[in-house]
Design a protein around this motif. Structure first.
Motif, PDB file in Angstrom:
ATOM      1  N   LEU A 136      42.600  26.925  33.644  1.00 62.49           N
ATOM      2  CA  LEU A 136      42.529  28.386  33.656  1.00 62.49           C
ATOM      3  C   LEU A 136      43.194  28.983  34.893  1.00 62.49           C
ATOM      4  O   LEU A 136      43.690  30.113  34.851  1.00 62.49           O
ATOM      5  CB  LEU A 136      41.075  28.849  33.573  1.00 62.49           C
ATOM      6  N   PHE A 137      43.220  28.234  35.992  1.00 61.75           N
ATOM      7  CA  PHE A 137      43.929  28.722  37.180  1.00 61.75           C
ATOM      8  C   PHE A 137      45.437  28.753  36.919  1.00 61.75           C
ATOM      9  O   PHE A 137      46.135  29.640  37.415  1.00 61.75           O
ATOM     10  CB  PHE A 137      43.592  27.860  38.392  1.00 61.75           C
ATOM     11  N   HIS A 138      45.923  27.809  36.126  1.00 62.89           N
ATOM     12  CA  HIS A 138      47.338  27.838  35.734  1.00 62.89           C
ATOM     13  C   HIS A 138      47.604  29.038  34.818  1.00 62.89           C
ATOM     14  O   HIS A 138      48.650  29.690  34.925  1.00 62.89           O
ATOM     15  CB  HIS A 138      47.729  26.535  35.034  1.00 62.89           C
ATOM     16  N   ASP A 139      46.655  29.320  33.911  1.00 65.47           N
ATOM     17  CA  ASP A 139      46.803  30.494  33.042  1.00 65.47           C
ATOM     18  C   ASP A 139      46.850  31.785  33.863  1.00 65.47           C
ATOM     19  O   ASP A 139      47.640  32.691  33.570  1.00 65.47           O
ATOM     20  CB  ASP A 139      45.629  30.571  32.054  1.00 65.47           C
ATOM     21  N   MET A 140      46.012  31.858  34.898  1.00 66.59           N
ATOM     22  CA  MET A 140      46.025  33.037  35.771  1.00 66.59           C
ATOM     23  C   MET A 140      47.389  33.210  36.424  1.00 66.59           C
ATOM     24  O   MET A 140      47.924  34.333  36.495  1.00 66.59           O
ATOM     25  CB  MET A 140      44.971  32.890  36.868  1.00 66.59           C
ATOM     26  N   HIS A 180      50.704  41.006  35.648  1.00 68.20           N
ATOM     27  CA  HIS A 180      49.321  41.399  35.390  1.00 68.20           C
ATOM     28  C   HIS A 180      48.487  41.258  36.667  1.00 68.20           C
ATOM     29  O   HIS A 180      48.854  40.533  37.591  1.00 68.20           O
ATOM     30  CB  HIS A 180      48.708  40.506  34.309  1.00 68.20           C
ATOM     31  N   ASN A 181      47.353  41.930  36.676  1.00 71.95           N
ATOM     32  CA  ASN A 181      46.370  41.757  37.748  1.00 71.95           C
ATOM     33  C   ASN A 181      45.220  40.881  37.254  1.00 71.95           C
ATOM     34  O   ASN A 181      44.884  40.898  36.069  1.00 71.95           O
ATOM     35  CB  ASN A 181      45.798  43.104  38.198  1.00 71.95           C
ATOM     36  N   VAL A 182      44.624  40.135  38.178  1.00 73.26           N
ATOM     37  CA  VAL A 182      43.483  39.277  37.862  1.00 73.26           C
ATOM     38  C   VAL A 182      42.394  39.520  38.898  1.00 73.26           C
ATOM     39  O   VAL A 182      42.672  39.542  40.101  1.00 73.26           O
ATOM     40  CB  VAL A 182      43.876  37.785  37.857  1.00 73.26           C
ATOM     41  N   VAL A 183      41.165  39.707  38.428  1.00 72.17           N
ATOM     42  CA  VAL A 183      40.009  39.863  39.319  1.00 72.17           C
ATOM     43  C   VAL A 183      39.031  38.725  39.060  1.00 72.17           C
ATOM     44  O   VAL A 183      38.697  38.437  37.899  1.00 72.17           O
ATOM     45  CB  VAL A 183      39.308  41.226  39.097  1.00 72.17           C
ATOM     46  N   LEU A 184      38.596  38.084  40.126  1.00 80.43           N
ATOM     47  CA  LEU A 184      37.599  37.018  40.058  1.00 80.43           C
ATOM     48  C   LEU A 184      36.261  37.586  40.514  1.00 80.43           C
ATOM     49  O   LEU A 184      36.105  37.953  41.677  1.00 80.43           O
ATOM     50  CB  LEU A 184      37.999  35.842  40.952  1.00 80.43           C
ATOM     51  N   MET A 185      35.302  37.693  39.595  1.00 80.77           N
ATOM     52  CA  MET A 185      33.946  38.135  39.927  1.00 80.77           C
ATOM     53  C   MET A 185      33.137  36.888  40.282  1.00 80.77           C
ATOM     54  O   MET A 185      32.879  36.040  39.420  1.00 80.77           O
ATOM     55  CB  MET A 185      33.317  38.866  38.751  1.00 80.77           C
ATOM     56  N   SER A 186      32.738  36.776  41.535  1.00 79.25           N
ATOM     57  CA  SER A 186      32.220  35.511  42.033  1.00 79.25           C
ATOM     58  C   SER A 186      30.913  35.674  42.800  1.00 79.25           C
ATOM     59  O   SER A 186      30.631  36.740  43.357  1.00 79.25           O
ATOM     60  CB  SER A 186      33.275  34.883  42.960  1.00 79.25           C
ATOM     61  N   ASN A 187      30.159  34.584  42.841  1.00 80.11           N
ATOM     62  CA  ASN A 187      29.078  34.527  43.834  1.00 80.11           C
ATOM     63  C   ASN A 187      29.698  34.196  45.187  1.00 80.11           C
ATOM     64  O   ASN A 187      30.878  33.845  45.276  1.00 80.11           O
ATOM     65  CB  ASN A 187      28.014  33.499  43.445  1.00 80.11           C
ATOM     66  N   HIS A 188      28.912  34.310  46.236  1.00 83.25           N
ATOM     67  CA  HIS A 188      29.419  34.140  47.602  1.00 83.25           C
ATOM     68  C   HIS A 188      28.392  33.323  48.366  1.00 83.25           C
ATOM     69  O   HIS A 188      27.223  33.713  48.433  1.00 83.25           O
ATOM     70  CB  HIS A 188      29.609  35.524  48.218  1.00 83.25           C
ATOM     71  N   GLN A 189      28.805  32.182  48.933  1.00 80.37           N
ATOM     72  CA  GLN A 189      27.841  31.290  49.558  1.00 80.37           C
ATOM     73  C   GLN A 189      27.972  31.178  51.069  1.00 80.37           C
ATOM     74  O   GLN A 189      26.969  31.152  51.777  1.00 80.37           O
ATOM     75  CB  GLN A 189      27.934  29.900  48.919  1.00 80.37           C
ATOM     76  N   THR A 190      29.191  31.093  51.588  1.00 75.21           N
ATOM     77  CA  THR A 190      29.353  30.843  53.019  1.00 75.21           C
ATOM     78  C   THR A 190      30.518  31.634  53.591  1.00 75.21           C
ATOM     79  O   THR A 190      31.363  32.150  52.860  1.00 75.21           O
ATOM     80  CB  THR A 190      29.618  29.349  53.306  1.00 75.21           C
ATOM     81  N   SER A 216      50.542  42.094  39.734  1.00 81.38           N
ATOM     82  CA  SER A 216      50.602  40.722  40.267  1.00 81.38           C
ATOM     83  C   SER A 216      49.624  40.491  41.414  1.00 81.38           C
ATOM     84  O   SER A 216      49.914  39.737  42.339  1.00 81.38           O
ATOM     85  CB  SER A 216      52.022  40.371  40.718  1.00 81.38           C
ATOM     86  N   GLN A 217      48.449  41.132  41.336  1.00 79.94           N
ATOM     87  CA  GLN A 217      47.445  40.970  42.382  1.00 79.94           C
ATOM     88  C   GLN A 217      46.282  40.106  41.882  1.00 79.94           C
ATOM     89  O   GLN A 217      45.819  40.273  40.757  1.00 79.94           O
ATOM     90  CB  GLN A 217      46.895  42.328  42.824  1.00 79.94           C
ATOM     91  N   LEU A 218      45.830  39.203  42.739  1.00 80.49           N
ATOM     92  CA  LEU A 218      44.670  38.369  42.454  1.00 80.49           C
ATOM     93  C   LEU A 218      43.581  38.746  43.450  1.00 80.49           C
ATOM     94  O   LEU A 218      43.721  38.520  44.647  1.00 80.49           O
ATOM     95  CB  LEU A 218      45.037  36.893  42.591  1.00 80.49           C
TER      96      LEU A 218
END
Length: 449
Positions: A199-203, A211-221, A304-306
């Motif tokens: 999926l990272f290759h697809d991104m 296209h733009n891609v947004v990663l909705m993530s948890n945050h640990q450190t 083209s923003q990640l």
């Protein structure tokens, strides 16, 4: 859309007798070669690694951080010419490093709290790196701590101020590789996994198309950006160097965090969790966040923003009753604000749920703290990163009754995916199941092999 190759100067954690397959490359020369410290013509210490790199078939030598601090400027950055008291010394050992920290404190060049935090960090980092079994662990630890001390001291003398949108500084000093090298020896790659690497290759393909891609993530450190980049640097180097992190104010104001943050692309915001810490600063923080949102909107309009964002507004914490770590719940308004920015950009946008498991490397304090300058406990450990298929707002909310219900459902759907991925990573890393923890939705692999 190809980034320069990412070159490791600090070693991973493989036994000398039988290195894993992912070290069978020119990069292995840098990881395995003795990290002898030398003084260059400019007086700064360097790792004697370029010869090993070339001998192993590598092309251009590894990027070695150059000396000099960087002054803050919205127009760019300039090198501060002048000696670095620590790096001008030859043949330093670890006790001399501690003496240097104390000397700078006595001479008034370091505040007492910063000096104390540096010394404490040194002992914690040393203990963690020496756990790796790497025959060069001591040299790696010492060179990384000297580099950090140098950066902290220079920033105390010439403080860097982060603009709303900060581009990673890689010249004249490569802060990106500095951060990678510092965190690398804390990662047990033998016990680390990536979920759904395809999926990272697809991104990347979507980003190439504008296209733009947004990663909705948890945050640990505090080390999350370096962890992400270390796990993807072989398979997706462009992502590693071009991802933009939505960062809270603590990582751009804490003296020990700032050098690492200077090596990342950041949209700087004030977290909701700390918005009301000081009532007299609330209005300033709101205005600053408005400027940052405008910068974000401009970036997204260009395509083209990640973008990586933690909609929880801060790092995960353990359950007080069980001690179990888990992803902090997403704030639906933060998710919706990011979604609307993406939709209004005028170019196609995609939202993916991303999960991180890495708290063992550098866990945050058990409770959210108001003051800057937390204690940093560090260890050598396996880590994990996973992503699942894009989640589309229209598909999720097609049958909701109103906008509020749709907003909550979309945030809950993203969060549930992050939790599910987290549980798979936990099974693989903390319960020693490895890649066997994969299921029909999440395929675990080690792309550095």
């Amino acid at each position: 859309m190809h980034a320069p190759p990412l070159v490791a100067l600090a070693g991973g954690a493989c036994p000398a007798a039988s290195p894993p397959p992912w070290l069978a490359s020119p990069r292995a020369a840098i990881l395995a070669a003795p990290a002898r410290l030398l003084r260059s013509r400019r007086g700064a210490l360097r790792l004697e690694a370029k010869a090993a790199w070339r001998a192993a078939g590598g092309g251009r030598g590894p990027r070695v951080p150059a000396k000099g601090a960087v002054l803050a400027s919205y127009m760019g950055a300039e090198e501060v010419v002048g000696p670095s008291p620590l790096l001008d010394e030859e043949g330093l050992d670890d006790e001399e490093l501690v003496l240097h920290i104390r000397k700078e404190l006595e001479e008034g060049n370091l505040p007492a709290d910063v000096a104390s935090s540096l010394e404490e960090l040194y002992y914690n980092y040393k203990n963690a790196v020496l756990q790796t079994g790497n025959p060069n662990a001591y040299e790696i630890m010492l060179s990384n701590m000297m580099a950090l001390f140098d950066r902290v001291l220079l920033d105390v003398q010439n403080p860097f101020t982060f603009p709303p949108y900060h581009k990673a500084i890689q010249e004249p000093f490569d802060y990106y590789m500095f951060g990678q090298n510092y965190i690398r020896p804390l990662v047990d790659f033998r016990n680390s996994y990536v979920g759904n690497i395809s999926l990272f290759h697809d991104m990347e393909e979507k980003l190439r198309q504008g296209h733009n891609v947004v990663l909705m993530s948890n945050h640990q450190t505090e080390a999350d950006p370096a962890i992400i980049a270390l796990l993807l640097e072989k398979s997706n180097p462009w992502i590693c160097e071009n991802i933009v992190y939505v960062a809270g104010d603590r990582v751009v104001t804490d003296p020990l965090c700032k050098p690492f943050s200077m090596g990342r692309n950041l949209i700087c915001v004030y977290s909701k969790k700390h918005m009301n810490d000081y009532p007299e600063l609330i209005e300033m923080k709101r205005k600053s966040n408005t400027r940052s949102l405008k910068e974000m909107a401009l970036l997204l309009r260009g395509g083209s923003q990640l973008i990586w964002i933690a909609p929880s507004g801060g790092r995960d914490r353990p359950d007080p009753s069980t001690g179990e770590w888990y992803p902090a719940p997403f704030d639906s308004s933060s998710v919706d604000n990011m979604r609307r920015l993406l939709e209004h950009a005028g170019v196609p946008g995609h939202i993916y749920p991303l999960s991180l498991l890495c708290y063992e490397v550098m866990p945050p304090p058990q409770q959210v703290e108001k003051e800057i300058g937390e204690q940093r406990v560090i260890s050598f450990h396996g880590v994990g990163l996973s992503v699942t298929e894009e989640i589309k707002y229209g598909d999720i909310t097609a049958h909701t009754k109103n906008a509020d219900e749709g907003r909550e459902l979309f945030a809950d759907t993203l969060y549930s995916s992050v939790v599910n991925q987290y549980n798979v990573l936990k099974s693989a890393i903390l319960r020693d199941r490895g890649a066997a923890a994969s299921n029909t939705a999440i395929s675990l692999s080690q792309p550095w092999r």
